[in-house]
Scaffold this active site. Structure first.
Site, PDB file in Angstrom:
ATOM      1  N   HIS A  16      -1.842   0.100 -11.601  1.00  0.00           N
ATOM      2  CA  HIS A  16      -1.780   1.394 -12.283  1.00  0.00           C
ATOM      3  C   HIS A  16      -0.347   1.897 -12.406  1.00  0.00           C
ATOM      4  O   HIS A  16      -0.071   2.775 -13.224  1.00  0.00           O
ATOM      5  CB  HIS A  16      -2.635   2.405 -11.523  1.00  0.00           C
ATOM      6  CG  HIS A  16      -3.417   3.333 -12.384  1.00  0.00           C
ATOM      7  ND1 HIS A  16      -3.873   3.012 -13.649  1.00  0.00           N
ATOM      8  CD2 HIS A  16      -3.864   4.602 -12.156  1.00  0.00           C
ATOM      9  CE1 HIS A  16      -4.547   4.029 -14.149  1.00  0.00           C
ATOM     10  NE2 HIS A  16      -4.550   5.002 -13.268  1.00  0.00           N
ATOM     11  N   ASN A  74      -3.613  10.886 -14.725  1.00  0.00           N
ATOM     12  CA  ASN A  74      -4.536  11.591 -15.604  1.00  0.00           C
ATOM     13  C   ASN A  74      -4.003  12.913 -16.128  1.00  0.00           C
ATOM     14  O   ASN A  74      -4.625  13.520 -16.999  1.00  0.00           O
ATOM     15  CB  ASN A  74      -5.870  11.822 -14.889  1.00  0.00           C
ATOM     16  CG  ASN A  74      -6.563  10.519 -14.553  1.00  0.00           C
ATOM     17  OD1 ASN A  74      -6.160   9.441 -14.988  1.00  0.00           O
ATOM     18  ND2 ASN A  74      -7.611  10.613 -13.770  1.00  0.00           N
ATOM     19  N   ASP A  86      -0.500   0.660 -18.201  1.00  0.00           N
ATOM     20  CA  ASP A  86      -1.358  -0.475 -17.879  1.00  0.00           C
ATOM     21  C   ASP A  86      -2.491  -0.545 -18.903  1.00  0.00           C
ATOM     22  O   ASP A  86      -2.935   0.481 -19.412  1.00  0.00           O
ATOM     23  CB  ASP A  86      -1.910  -0.346 -16.461  1.00  0.00           C
ATOM     24  CG  ASP A  86      -2.731   0.913 -16.234  1.00  0.00           C
ATOM     25  OD1 ASP A  86      -2.304   2.004 -16.689  1.00  0.00           O
ATOM     26  OD2 ASP A  86      -3.803   0.827 -15.611  1.00  0.00           O
ATOM     27  N   ASN A 107      -7.080   7.456 -19.417  1.00  0.00           N
ATOM     28  CA  ASN A 107      -6.943   8.888 -19.161  1.00  0.00           C
ATOM     29  C   ASN A 107      -5.506   9.384 -19.252  1.00  0.00           C
ATOM     30  O   ASN A 107      -5.269  10.525 -19.638  1.00  0.00           O
ATOM     31  CB  ASN A 107      -7.552   9.245 -17.812  1.00  0.00           C
ATOM     32  CG  ASN A 107      -9.066   9.124 -17.832  1.00  0.00           C
ATOM     33  OD1 ASN A 107      -9.703   9.319 -18.862  1.00  0.00           O
ATOM     34  ND2 ASN A 107      -9.639   8.777 -16.700  1.00  0.00           N
TER      35      ASN A 107
END
Length: 189
Positions: free
Chosen positions: A30, A82, A107, A128
């Protein structure tokens, strides 16, 4: 495994890497965006980062094809993935940067691990971080460097897969992809 960069509609003024700020996420899929920004910063000799608009920001100088030098900001939003759109939109507003002048590194589970790809605008692929950015900028017309991480094995939830600490060969492969992503970012500038 990387695709050649295509000329974007506008000169890039901000390169924003997506990730999570806590140390526990440093070696996870991530944090591909943060890792790529760090690689570009290292290559460009960045020694100073400042906190601005909720992001860590550094300035680099690039030379356009016509020989004109210009400043590009490297940014790592210090909110979580997010909510990356908040800091990036504040930074863009304060520097008078349009969405088309932003390159976001993120990613991408829909690309095989190790593949990097340039994408101009378009869909958000249920990401997100991208959704937050599109929402806060009011536009999807920003460029992206998609950092392929592949799909999780078996029935592993995507969240577990992207946040799992990478070790051994997985970390080595990730670091090689970081360098390819940094190459693509530099060719796009």
């Amino acid at each position: 495994m990387s695709q050649p960069a295509k000329a974007g509609p506008a000169a890039i003024k901000i390169v924003c890497g997506l990730g999570n700020p806590d140390a526990e996420y440093a070696h996870t899929r991530h944090n591909a965006g943060f890792a790529t920004i760090d690689a570009v910063a290292t290559r460009r000799g960045v020694r100073y980062w400042k906190s601005e608009a909720g992001a860590q920001v550094a300035s680099i100088t690039v030379t356009d094809k016509d020989g004109v030098k210009r400043e590009v900001l490297l940014a790592k939003p210090m909110s979580y993935m997010n909510t990356s759109g908040g800091p990036l939109s504040k930074l863009a507003r304060s520097h008078h940067v349009k969405p088309a002048e932003i390159l976001v590194v993120h990613d991408e589970v829909d690309l095989p691990a190790g593949v990097v790809k340039l994408k101009l605008g378009g869909g958000l692929n249920a990401h997100n971080g991208l959704r937050s950015i599109a929402d806060k900028l009011g536009s999807r017309d920003f460029a992206r460097v998609q950092f392929g991480i592949g799909r999780p094995p078996g029935r592993m939830p995507v969240a577990d897969y992207v946040l799992r600490e990478l070790k051994g060969a997985f970390l080595q492969d990730f670091e090689l992809t970081v360098e390819r992503a940094a190459d693509l970012v530099e060719r796009t500038l």
